[in-house]
Each structure stands twice: as structure tokens, then as C-alpha cells.
Design an enzyme around this catalytic site. Structure first.
Site, PDB file in Angstrom:
ATOM      1  N   LEU A   1      -0.613  -8.020  11.201  1.00 43.38           N
ATOM      2  CA  LEU A   1       0.581  -8.253  12.020  1.00 43.38           C
ATOM      3  C   LEU A   1       1.652  -7.292  11.521  1.00 43.38           C
ATOM      4  CD1 LEU A   1       0.960 -12.160  12.313  1.00 43.38           C
ATOM      5  CD2 LEU A   1       0.032 -10.587  14.019  1.00 43.38           C
ATOM      6  N   ASP A   2       2.365  -6.656  12.449  1.00 45.78           N
ATOM      7  CA  ASP A   2       3.455  -5.783  12.049  1.00 45.78           C
ATOM      8  C   ASP A   2       4.498  -6.562  11.244  1.00 45.78           C
ATOM      9  OD1 ASP A   2       2.287  -3.684  13.394  1.00 45.78           O
ATOM     10  OD2 ASP A   2       3.609  -3.813  15.147  1.00 45.78           O
ATOM     11  N   ARG A   3       5.261  -5.831  10.479  1.00 44.32           N
ATOM     12  CA  ARG A   3       6.317  -6.443   9.665  1.00 44.32           C
ATOM     13  C   ARG A   3       7.215  -7.360  10.495  1.00 44.32           C
ATOM     14  NH1 ARG A   3       9.856  -3.288   5.258  1.00 44.32           N
ATOM     15  NH2 ARG A   3      11.302  -4.942   4.676  1.00 44.32           N
TER      16      ARG A   3
ATOM     17  N   THR B   1       6.581  -8.759  13.404  1.00 43.83           N
ATOM     18  CA  THR B   1       5.891  -9.770  14.213  1.00 43.83           C
ATOM     19  C   THR B   1       5.752 -11.076  13.450  1.00 43.83           C
ATOM     20  OG1 THR B   1       4.634  -8.038  15.335  1.00 43.83           O
ATOM     21  CG2 THR B   1       3.811 -10.277  15.545  1.00 43.83           C
TER      22      THR B   1
END
Length: 218
Positions: free
Chosen positions: A55-57, A59
Site C-alpha cells: 500500500l502506498d504511504r 493509502t
């Protein structure tokens, strides 16, 4: 210490509600990351759990951790085989035409000295497919449910811009970075099938910053 909400737990899997702003890996400039908390997430088990996917930072939401190497291998294979059902909610920074559809745009990574790296639609890129439907509309913003078939880097963020006509609110790479303190993307639900066992099922409630923009799922 972050008090993670536990969305699912059994002997081989743990799904946590990852807060926005927490990267999985240590940033180059240093600072906190998920690695700092893996020991606290053992909950008596011998091994630290390990993230199965990314997961992106920015998100928030459902993040699956495996509690042993065998589980990690099986879960990773399920992601690779596109057997995992992933549901995201994102706030698109503009009106979206239509109520539902599918974005089928292959993606490729590019990098420049000026802007750094990003993903772009490219015919020779890796296949990327995202199904979407409008959940709610508020003024000039649109709450959209995204169901990605593939798991390419920044897939939903690029497909929002290229496929729906607008970037996600707060996205500093594919949008103008305005309207929120982070890219407004939330991993709302996750279902992972398991042979001989009930599936892993987890749901994460809509975060406060989505409510602050006027969206409420009731």
C-alpha cells in the site's frame, strides 16, 4: 506506538487497518515506518508478521500480513493469480462521466531528473485493469469505488487521471496535490480465498478525512 485496528486475525493471517502517512519500508530520509511495529504485531507468535502486498504511504486501510513463511507464499500466489478481491475508495478531484465502467490501460514506469519517477499509460507497458463505479457526488468531487484486477504500482492513481479524467484529491504526482493533506485513497475491503479454510475477509471503515470532504457511507 500506533494502536492498529485489527480487522482480521487467525493463526496464519493478520489484517491491520493501516493509517495514512505510514510507509511500509524505511524512507530514504529516515522516519517511522511499518517495520517499527512488526514486533508489537506478533501478539505472542514466534515470528514477526510480514506484509503480503503493498500500500502506498498515503493509502489507508486493509493490509494483509502473513504470520509464517508458508502462509506468505500461499497468499502471495493468490495475489499473483488475481484471486484476491480488492476494493478501494477514492475521492476524484472532479465530476466523473457515467456511473460505472472499466479502465484498461497498460502502465509503464518513466523517470526524469526533474520530476523523478512516475507511471504512465503505454501500449508496451504491463497490463492494468480497474473496474470502477460512482458511489457519491459532492459538489465538484466524486467518491468512486475501484476494484483493480491487476496490482500495478500507482494503478488506481493513474487510471483515475487517464481513465476518469481527474486525479485523486491530494495526489501530488498525478494531480495538483491540493484539497487534502494526502492522496485520498482507502483500501476498504479485502477477500483472500484459502483452500480448505474460510476466506480471509476484512473491511475498513471510511476514514475521518473522507468524512471531512462530505462523504459518508451510512
Amino acid at each position: 506506538m500506533i494502536d492498529f485496528s485489527i480487522l482480521f486475525e487467525d493463526g496464519e493471517a493478520l489484517v491491520i487497518d493501516k493509517p495514512a502517512g505510514l510507509p511500509l519500508d524505511r524512507p530514504r530520509a529516515g522516519g517511522p515506518c511499518l517495520e517499527d511495529h512488526l514486533d508489537d504485531l506478533r501478539f505472542g507468535f514466534q515470528r514477526e508478521p510480514f506484509p503480503v502486498h503493498r500500500l502506498d504511504r498515503d493509502t489507508s486501510g486493509c493490509l494483509l500480513l502473513a504470520r509464517n513463511p508458508k502462509a506468505l507464499k500461499r497468499f502471495s500466489a493468490a495475489f499473483e493469480a488475481r484471486q484476491v478481491e480488492k476494493v478501494y475508495l477514492g475521492v476524484v478531484a472532479g465530476p466523473v462521466e457515467g456511473e460505472s465502467g472499466t479502465v484498461n490501460l497498460s502502465l509503464s514506469k518513466v523517470s526524469t531528473e526533474k520530476d523523478g519517477w512516475r507511471m504512465i499509460p503505454a501500449k508496451k507497458g504491463k497490463p492494468a485493469v480497474t473496474h470502477w463505479r460512482v458511489v457519491d457526488r459532492r459538489d465538484a468531487l466524486t467518491l468512486v469505488e475501484f476494484r483493480p484486477e491487476t496490482g500495478r504500482t500507482h494503478q488506481i492513481r493513474v487510471h483515475a487521471l487517464a481513465g476518469l479524467g481527474h486525479a485523486l484529491v491530494g495526489d501530488p504526482v498525478y494531480g495538483n496535490g491540493k484539497g487534502a493533506k494526502r492522496t485520498m485513497l482507502h483500501a476498504a475491503a479485502l477477500t483472500v480465498p484459502r483452500e480448505g479454510k474460510p476466506p480471509i475477509e476484512a473491511q475498513s471503515p471510511l476514514p475521518p478525512d473522507f468524512h471531512a470532504l462530505g462523504f459518508d457511507l451510512g
